[in-house]
Design a protein around this motif. Structure first.
Motif, PDB file in Angstrom:
ATOM      1  N   ARG A   1       3.675   4.124  20.835  1.00  0.00           N
ATOM      2  CA  ARG A   1       3.646   4.207  19.372  1.00  0.00           C
ATOM      3  C   ARG A   1       3.502   5.651  18.896  1.00  0.00           C
ATOM      4  O   ARG A   1       4.264   6.109  18.055  1.00  0.00           O
ATOM      5  CB  ARG A   1       2.509   3.369  18.816  1.00  0.00           C
ATOM      6  CG  ARG A   1       2.408   3.412  17.282  1.00  0.00           C
ATOM      7  CD  ARG A   1       1.169   2.721  16.760  1.00  0.00           C
ATOM      8  NE  ARG A   1       1.166   1.314  17.109  1.00  0.00           N
ATOM      9  CZ  ARG A   1       0.283   0.732  17.906  1.00  0.00           C
ATOM     10  NH1 ARG A   1      -0.698   1.457  18.458  1.00  0.00           N
ATOM     11  NH2 ARG A   1       0.339  -0.552  18.178  1.00  0.00           N
TER      12      ARG A   1
ATOM     13  N   VAL B   1      -3.260   6.288  14.553  1.00  0.00           N
ATOM     14  CA  VAL B   1      -2.935   6.513  13.141  1.00  0.00           C
ATOM     15  C   VAL B   1      -4.027   5.854  12.308  1.00  0.00           C
ATOM     16  O   VAL B   1      -4.266   4.654  12.426  1.00  0.00           O
ATOM     17  CB  VAL B   1      -1.552   5.931  12.778  1.00  0.00           C
ATOM     18  CG1 VAL B   1      -1.201   6.269  11.330  1.00  0.00           C
ATOM     19  CG2 VAL B   1      -0.472   6.458  13.727  1.00  0.00           C
TER      20      VAL B   1
ATOM     21  N   VAL C   1      -6.064   4.814   8.586  1.00  0.00           N
ATOM     22  CA  VAL C   1      -5.640   4.222   7.309  1.00  0.00           C
ATOM     23  C   VAL C   1      -5.058   5.306   6.407  1.00  0.00           C
ATOM     24  O   VAL C   1      -3.993   5.122   5.788  1.00  0.00           O
ATOM     25  CB  VAL C   1      -6.832   3.524   6.615  1.00  0.00           C
ATOM     26  CG1 VAL C   1      -6.425   3.061   5.218  1.00  0.00           C
ATOM     27  CG2 VAL C   1      -7.313   2.343   7.453  1.00  0.00           C
TER      28      VAL C   1
ATOM     29  N   TYR D   1      -1.555   6.267   7.668  1.00  0.00           N
ATOM     30  CA  TYR D   1      -0.469   5.373   7.250  1.00  0.00           C
ATOM     31  C   TYR D   1      -0.080   5.639   5.794  1.00  0.00           C
ATOM     32  O   TYR D   1       1.108   5.614   5.437  1.00  0.00           O
ATOM     33  CB  TYR D   1      -0.887   3.910   7.425  1.00  0.00           C
ATOM     34  CG  TYR D   1      -0.832   3.421   8.853  1.00  0.00           C
ATOM     35  CD1 TYR D   1       0.391   3.337   9.535  1.00  0.00           C
ATOM     36  CD2 TYR D   1      -1.982   3.018   9.522  1.00  0.00           C
ATOM     37  CE1 TYR D   1       0.444   2.887  10.846  1.00  0.00           C
ATOM     38  CE2 TYR D   1      -1.929   2.558  10.831  1.00  0.00           C
ATOM     39  CZ  TYR D   1      -0.708   2.497  11.492  1.00  0.00           C
ATOM     40  OH  TYR D   1      -0.658   2.047  12.793  1.00  0.00           O
ATOM     41  N   ASP D   2      -1.078   5.899   4.943  1.00  0.00           N
ATOM     42  CA  ASP D   2      -0.781   6.215   3.541  1.00  0.00           C
ATOM     43  C   ASP D   2       0.045   7.494   3.431  1.00  0.00           C
ATOM     44  O   ASP D   2       1.003   7.565   2.646  1.00  0.00           O
ATOM     45  CB  ASP D   2      -2.087   6.375   2.748  1.00  0.00           C
ATOM     46  CG  ASP D   2      -2.808   5.055   2.536  1.00  0.00           C
ATOM     47  OD1 ASP D   2      -2.167   3.994   2.690  1.00  0.00           O
ATOM     48  OD2 ASP D   2      -4.023   5.081   2.222  1.00  0.00           O
TER      49      ASP D   2
ATOM     50  N   GLU E   1       3.665   6.967   4.575  1.00  0.00           N
ATOM     51  CA  GLU E   1       4.482   6.264   3.589  1.00  0.00           C
ATOM     52  C   GLU E   1       4.802   7.162   2.403  1.00  0.00           C
ATOM     53  O   GLU E   1       5.921   7.145   1.878  1.00  0.00           O
ATOM     54  CB  GLU E   1       3.770   5.000   3.112  1.00  0.00           C
ATOM     55  CG  GLU E   1       4.631   4.155   2.166  1.00  0.00           C
ATOM     56  CD  GLU E   1       4.159   2.720   2.046  1.00  0.00           C
ATOM     57  OE1 GLU E   1       4.909   1.912   1.463  1.00  0.00           O
ATOM     58  OE2 GLU E   1       3.048   2.403   2.541  1.00  0.00           O
TER      59      GLU E   1
ATOM     60  N   THR F   1       6.549   2.791   6.546  1.00  0.00           N
ATOM     61  CA  THR F   1       5.494   1.805   6.352  1.00  0.00           C
ATOM     62  C   THR F   1       4.746   1.576   7.666  1.00  0.00           C
ATOM     63  O   THR F   1       5.219   1.935   8.747  1.00  0.00           O
ATOM     64  CB  THR F   1       6.064   0.469   5.885  1.00  0.00           C
ATOM     65  OG1 THR F   1       6.902  -0.084   6.927  1.00  0.00           O
ATOM     66  CG2 THR F   1       6.902   0.641   4.622  1.00  0.00           C
ATOM     67  N   LYS F   2       3.603   0.948   7.571  1.00  0.00           N
ATOM     68  CA  LYS F   2       2.800   0.645   8.761  1.00  0.00           C
ATOM     69  C   LYS F   2       3.584  -0.254   9.716  1.00  0.00           C
ATOM     70  O   LYS F   2       3.560  -0.066  10.934  1.00  0.00           O
ATOM     71  CB  LYS F   2       1.482  -0.036   8.360  1.00  0.00           C
ATOM     72  CG  LYS F   2       0.526  -0.318   9.519  1.00  0.00           C
ATOM     73  CD  LYS F   2      -0.769  -0.922   9.019  1.00  0.00           C
ATOM     74  CE  LYS F   2      -1.792  -1.061  10.142  1.00  0.00           C
ATOM     75  NZ  LYS F   2      -1.330  -1.896  11.263  1.00  0.00           N
ATOM     76  N   LYS F   3       4.294  -1.241   9.174  1.00  0.00           N
ATOM     77  CA  LYS F   3       5.069  -2.133  10.020  1.00  0.00           C
ATOM     78  C   LYS F   3       6.164  -1.385  10.773  1.00  0.00           C
ATOM     79  O   LYS F   3       6.452  -1.672  11.935  1.00  0.00           O
ATOM     80  CB  LYS F   3       5.679  -3.260   9.178  1.00  0.00           C
ATOM     81  CG  LYS F   3       4.688  -4.296   8.704  1.00  0.00           C
ATOM     82  CD  LYS F   3       5.381  -5.429   7.973  1.00  0.00           C
ATOM     83  CE  LYS F   3       4.402  -6.514   7.566  1.00  0.00           C
ATOM     84  NZ  LYS F   3       5.091  -7.652   6.867  1.00  0.00           N
TER      85      LYS F   3
ATOM     86  N   ASP G   1       4.457   0.727  13.512  1.00  0.00           N
ATOM     87  CA  ASP G   1       3.922  -0.135  14.571  1.00  0.00           C
ATOM     88  C   ASP G   1       5.004  -0.921  15.293  1.00  0.00           C
ATOM     89  O   ASP G   1       4.753  -1.553  16.326  1.00  0.00           O
ATOM     90  CB  ASP G   1       2.896  -1.108  14.002  1.00  0.00           C
ATOM     91  CG  ASP G   1       1.631  -0.403  13.526  1.00  0.00           C
ATOM     92  OD1 ASP G   1       1.465   0.790  13.852  1.00  0.00           O
ATOM     93  OD2 ASP G   1       0.822  -1.029  12.833  1.00  0.00           O
TER      94      ASP G   1
END
Length: 243
Positions: free
Chosen positions: A116, A218, A220, A223-224, A227, A233-235, A238
């Motif tokens: 990842r 990564v 929180v 991830y922000d 984006e 995005t997180k998805k 990941d």
């Protein structure tokens, strides 16, 4: 009388055998993989990573340094070892792309996290590194021309907005270089821009290092940030978006 032509030919051949011998031992390979984290480690730390005794690690480190793959420096009572240079790190990453990757599909959290996001010397590799590099081209921060990265129209606005300081590059030199990722088999970027972003991400805790692994976590906030500035995005990061 000796064959002078043969002697000259032998003299100018690169000593790939020295590099090959240094890489041939599994323990030395594990030490190099640990050092690809980009940081400097003591003999004891590297011995633990390679699952050998400190005495054995010292022998391995001496051979790696003689081959020009690592360097060492003393600080107080300790001696620290690291990959000799960014050029060596790049060559090691490229060599890794020639190695088998079947073990990466085995169940296990560490392998998943390493794929990842991980450190590749002083920049980000793995799925995250590849996705970021592709987005930088799509956003016209960087332009890909004939397998070389150049400044895009939004380069300066991007670095100013994200708040990173990229060292000035010499005329004609790119702000980033392509680096073939050994798990993704696609390119991520290295170079001044990639280094500056990783330093920023670690400093503000968008990314966090993992003990005993090159994997990067990564957060929180991370991830922000991904984006906001990369549209990731997180998805997507990941790998759970099924795209």
């Amino acid at each position: 009388m000796p064959d002078l032509h043969y002697s000259v030919c032998m003299a100018i051949e690169p000593r790939l055998d020295i590099i090959g011998a240094a890489l041939a031992d599994p323990s030395r390979s594990r030490i190099l993989c640990e050092l690809m984290d980009g940081r400097a480690f003591t003999n004891k730390e590297l011995a633990c990573a390679a699952n050998v005794s400190p005495q054995t690690a010292s022998v391995h480190l001496k051979q790696l340094e003689l081959a020009g793959l690592t360097s060492s420096l003393r600080s107080g009572r300790h001696v620290y070892h690291r990959v000799a240079s960014a050029d060596v790190a790049e060559v090691l990453e490229r060599l890794a792309t020639l190695s088998p990757t079947d073990h990466l599909s085995r169940p296990g959290q560490i392998a998943t996290d390493t794929q990842r996001a991980r450190s590749c010397y002083n920049h980000i590799a793995g799925r995250l590194g590849v996705l970021m590099s592709e987005r930088l081209v799509a956003l016209d921060v960087l332009t890909l021309r004939e397998n070389a990265m150049t400044f895009g129209s939004r380069y300066q606005a991007f670095v100013d907005d994200i708040g990173i300081e990229v060292p000035p590059v010499s005329s004609g030199k790119p702000p980033a270089k392509l680096c073939l990722d050994w798990t993704e088999r696609r390119h991520h970027i290295s170079g001044p821009l990639a280094t500056a972003f990783m330093q920023k991400a670690l400093a503000v805790k968008w990314l966090q290092r993992r003990t005993g692994s090159r994997a990067l976590t990564v957060t929180v906030d991370g991830y922000d940030a991904l984006e906001r500035w990369f549209g990731l995005t997180k998805k997507t990061v990941d790998g759970t978006d099924c795209t």
